[in-house]
Motif scaffolding. Structure first.
Motif, PDB file in Angstrom:
ATOM      1  N   MET A 159       8.421   9.927 -10.396  1.00  0.00           N
ATOM      2  CA  MET A 159       7.478   9.239  -9.520  1.00  0.00           C
ATOM      3  C   MET A 159       6.066   9.755  -9.733  1.00  0.00           C
ATOM      4  N   ALA A 160       5.921  11.066  -9.897  1.00  0.00           N
ATOM      5  CA  ALA A 160       4.588  11.629 -10.156  1.00  0.00           C
ATOM      6  C   ALA A 160       4.021  11.092 -11.463  1.00  0.00           C
ATOM      7  N   ILE A 161       4.880  10.903 -12.459  1.00  0.00           N
ATOM      8  CA  ILE A 161       4.424  10.342 -13.733  1.00  0.00           C
ATOM      9  C   ILE A 161       3.943   8.913 -13.537  1.00  0.00           C
ATOM     10  N   ALA A 162       4.693   8.114 -12.793  1.00  0.00           N
ATOM     11  CA  ALA A 162       4.287   6.728 -12.539  1.00  0.00           C
ATOM     12  C   ALA A 162       2.953   6.680 -11.795  1.00  0.00           C
ATOM     13  N   GLU A 163       2.796   7.522 -10.804  1.00  0.00           N
ATOM     14  CA  GLU A 163       1.551   7.542 -10.036  1.00  0.00           C
ATOM     15  C   GLU A 163       0.384   8.010 -10.909  1.00  0.00           C
ATOM     16  N   TYR A 164       0.644   8.976 -11.764  1.00  0.00           N
ATOM     17  CA  TYR A 164      -0.399   9.439 -12.688  1.00  0.00           C
ATOM     18  C   TYR A 164      -0.819   8.311 -13.619  1.00  0.00           C
ATOM     19  N   LEU A 165       0.139   7.618 -14.214  1.00  0.00           N
ATOM     20  CA  LEU A 165      -0.180   6.540 -15.146  1.00  0.00           C
ATOM     21  C   LEU A 165      -0.942   5.425 -14.447  1.00  0.00           C
ATOM     22  N   GLU A 166      -0.578   5.149 -13.212  1.00  0.00           N
ATOM     23  CA  GLU A 166      -1.256   4.089 -12.461  1.00  0.00           C
ATOM     24  C   GLU A 166      -2.716   4.451 -12.212  1.00  0.00           C
ATOM     25  N   ARG A 175      -4.477   6.916 -13.914  1.00  0.00           N
ATOM     26  CA  ARG A 175      -5.185   7.238 -15.151  1.00  0.00           C
ATOM     27  C   ARG A 175      -5.513   5.993 -15.974  1.00  0.00           C
ATOM     28  N   TYR A 176      -4.663   4.975 -15.885  1.00  0.00           N
ATOM     29  CA  TYR A 176      -4.855   3.766 -16.698  1.00  0.00           C
ATOM     30  C   TYR A 176      -4.876   2.515 -15.815  1.00  0.00           C
ATOM     31  N   PRO A 177      -5.875   2.413 -14.952  1.00  0.00           N
ATOM     32  CA  PRO A 177      -5.931   1.279 -14.015  1.00  0.00           C
ATOM     33  C   PRO A 177      -6.171  -0.061 -14.692  1.00  0.00           C
ATOM     34  N   ASP A 178      -6.666  -0.037 -15.930  1.00  0.00           N
ATOM     35  CA  ASP A 178      -6.909  -1.282 -16.661  1.00  0.00           C
ATOM     36  C   ASP A 178      -5.637  -1.862 -17.266  1.00  0.00           C
ATOM     37  N   ARG A 179      -4.556  -1.109 -17.265  1.00  0.00           N
ATOM     38  CA  ARG A 179      -3.275  -1.578 -17.800  1.00  0.00           C
ATOM     39  C   ARG A 179      -2.458  -2.230 -16.686  1.00  0.00           C
ATOM     40  N   MET A 192      -9.646   4.114 -26.099  1.00  0.00           N
ATOM     41  CA  MET A 192      -8.265   3.934 -26.552  1.00  0.00           C
ATOM     42  C   MET A 192      -7.497   5.235 -26.321  1.00  0.00           C
ATOM     43  N   PRO A 193      -6.423   5.206 -25.475  1.00  0.00           N
ATOM     44  CA  PRO A 193      -5.684   6.443 -25.201  1.00  0.00           C
ATOM     45  C   PRO A 193      -4.961   6.944 -26.434  1.00  0.00           C
ATOM     46  N   GLY A 194      -4.767   8.255 -26.500  1.00  0.00           N
ATOM     47  CA  GLY A 194      -4.026   8.837 -27.605  1.00  0.00           C
ATOM     48  C   GLY A 194      -2.532   8.739 -27.364  1.00  0.00           C
ATOM     49  N   MET A 195      -1.774   9.337 -28.254  1.00  0.00           N
ATOM     50  CA  MET A 195      -0.321   9.310 -28.158  1.00  0.00           C
ATOM     51  C   MET A 195       0.160  10.244 -27.059  1.00  0.00           C
ATOM     52  N   ILE A 196       0.938   9.726 -26.146  1.00  0.00           N
ATOM     53  CA  ILE A 196       1.542  10.505 -25.070  1.00  0.00           C
ATOM     54  C   ILE A 196       2.897  11.016 -25.546  1.00  0.00           C
ATOM     55  N   THR A 197       3.247  12.226 -25.147  1.00  0.00           N
ATOM     56  CA  THR A 197       4.559  12.783 -25.460  1.00  0.00           C
ATOM     57  C   THR A 197       5.431  12.722 -24.215  1.00  0.00           C
ATOM     58  N   LEU A 198       6.631  12.167 -24.365  1.00  0.00           N
ATOM     59  CA  LEU A 198       7.606  12.106 -23.277  1.00  0.00           C
ATOM     60  C   LEU A 198       8.802  12.967 -23.659  1.00  0.00           C
ATOM     61  N   TYR A 199       9.043  14.021 -22.900  1.00  0.00           N
ATOM     62  CA  TYR A 199      10.226  14.848 -23.098  1.00  0.00           C
ATOM     63  C   TYR A 199      11.358  14.250 -22.273  1.00  0.00           C
ATOM     64  N   GLU A 200      12.473  13.915 -22.949  1.00  0.00           N
ATOM     65  CA  GLU A 200      13.565  13.239 -22.252  1.00  0.00           C
ATOM     66  C   GLU A 200      14.912  13.796 -22.695  1.00  0.00           C
ATOM     67  N   LEU A 201      15.828  13.845 -21.764  1.00  0.00           N
ATOM     68  CA  LEU A 201      17.142  14.411 -22.011  1.00  0.00           C
ATOM     69  C   LEU A 201      17.889  13.607 -23.063  1.00  0.00           C
ATOM     70  N   ALA A 202      18.441  14.302 -24.035  1.00  0.00           N
ATOM     71  CA  ALA A 202      19.221  13.671 -25.104  1.00  0.00           C
ATOM     72  C   ALA A 202      20.595  14.310 -25.172  1.00  0.00           C
ATOM     73  N   SER A 257       8.101   2.934 -17.467  1.00  0.00           N
ATOM     74  CA  SER A 257       6.736   2.950 -16.936  1.00  0.00           C
ATOM     75  C   SER A 257       5.713   2.964 -18.064  1.00  0.00           C
ATOM     76  N   LEU A 258       5.961   3.771 -19.076  1.00  0.00           N
ATOM     77  CA  LEU A 258       5.058   3.829 -20.223  1.00  0.00           C
ATOM     78  C   LEU A 258       5.040   2.503 -20.970  1.00  0.00           C
ATOM     79  N   ARG A 259       6.201   1.892 -21.144  1.00  0.00           N
ATOM     80  CA  ARG A 259       6.266   0.590 -21.815  1.00  0.00           C
ATOM     81  C   ARG A 259       5.558  -0.479 -20.987  1.00  0.00           C
ATOM     82  N   HIS A 260       5.777  -0.447 -19.693  1.00  0.00           N
ATOM     83  CA  HIS A 260       5.135  -1.412 -18.801  1.00  0.00           C
ATOM     84  C   HIS A 260       3.610  -1.351 -18.924  1.00  0.00           C
ATOM     85  N   LYS A 261       3.112  -0.142 -19.044  1.00  0.00           N
ATOM     86  CA  LYS A 261       1.666   0.072 -19.168  1.00  0.00           C
ATOM     87  C   LYS A 261       1.151  -0.229 -20.574  1.00  0.00           C
ATOM     88  N   GLY A 262       2.070  -0.419 -21.514  1.00  0.00           N
ATOM     89  CA  GLY A 262       1.651  -0.684 -22.892  1.00  0.00           C
ATOM     90  C   GLY A 262       1.018   0.509 -23.561  1.00  0.00           C
TER      91      GLY A 262
END
Length: 242
Positions: free
Chosen positions: A72-79, A81-85, A1-11, A29-34
């Motif tokens: 794009m690098a984040i999307a590729e990393y998530l793909e 790192r989490y191929p089961d999602r 079970m993956p831990g909590m990921i932190t996303l830094y985003e412009l506010a 991308s994070l939501r898509h991966k659940g």
């Protein structure tokens, strides 16, 4: 079970106003991966907070001890790192298409989108970010912010014309990716979230086929976009179309 990921985003000045188009690509991308994640507000003058990632701009994610920047690098990393999602690309051919859509959006769509909403972005920023934004954008455009687009409504016809390729696709299928959205859709959707998070100027006409796509995208990933617009006090797709 993956831990909590932190996303830094412009506010903006209001923390719920997360408006970077690239951060929206990462968020979707994070939501898509659940994947569970915490969105952390970041502002333009806080470069030091991104030092561990070797970055100066967001989006940046921290997944355990791993830092990744660039949407794009984040999307590729998530793909990888989490191929089961659920897949963000649907295979290598889908990844190639997503890269094209992202590049087209970056180099064509966002270039034209930035001018009509430039002063809206400036007004939405945290006061501490405004001097930086003004200096960097005035250098980019070669004129004062107020002179870049004195009549935003006059820019709309040319901006809307850019989407003819997407209209041809969306007239025949629900999403750019086909029957369900993936990163190709998120790449373009990020631009519309950027626009609608800061401006009440309608980016599309109500009868535009893209308006129907935008409404579907607002409800994608359990309504992520719709919730964010509501939290920021901005209009959903139907109300944000002229």
């Amino acid at each position: 079970m993956p831990g909590m990921i932190t996303l830094y985003e412009l506010a903006g000045a209001d923390a719920p106003r997360r408006f970077s188009p690239y951060c929206w690509r990462a968020r979707m991308s994070l939501r898509h991966k659940g994947l569970a994640f915490e969105g952390v507000p970041w502002r333009l003058v806080e470069k030091d907070r991104l030092a561990p990632a070797g970055a100066k701009l967001v989006p940046v994610i921290r997944d355990g001890e791993t830092w990744v920047h660039d949407s794009m690098a984040i999307a590729e990393y998530l793909e990888e790192r989490y191929p089961d999602r659920p897949s963000l690309f649907g295979g290598t051919h889908g990844a190639a298409l997503a890269r094209f859509v992202a590049a087209w959006t970056d180099r064509t769509v966002q270039l034209h989108a930035s001018k009509p909403i430039l002063m809206d972005i400036y007004a939405s920023l945290d006061p501490g970010d405004r001097a930086y934004f003004r200096a960097t954008r005035e250098k980019r455009f070669g004129r004062r912010l107020e002179e870049v687009c004195p009549d935003p409504k006059a820019e709309l016809p040319a901006f809307r014309l850019l989407f003819e390729p997407a209209r041809r696709v969306l007239a025949k299928q629900a999403y750019l990716a086909g029957a369900a959205p993936n990163y190709a859709d998120y790449a373009l959707y990020g631009t519309f979230m950027w626009w609608r998070m800061v401006s009440r100027l309608p980016p599309l006409e109500r009868a535009d086929v893209l308006s129907a796509w935008l409404a579907r995208m607002d409800q994608a990933c359990d309504g992520e976009g719709a919730r964010a617009l509501a939290a920021a006090g901005m209009a959903p797709a139907g109300e944000a179309c002229g």
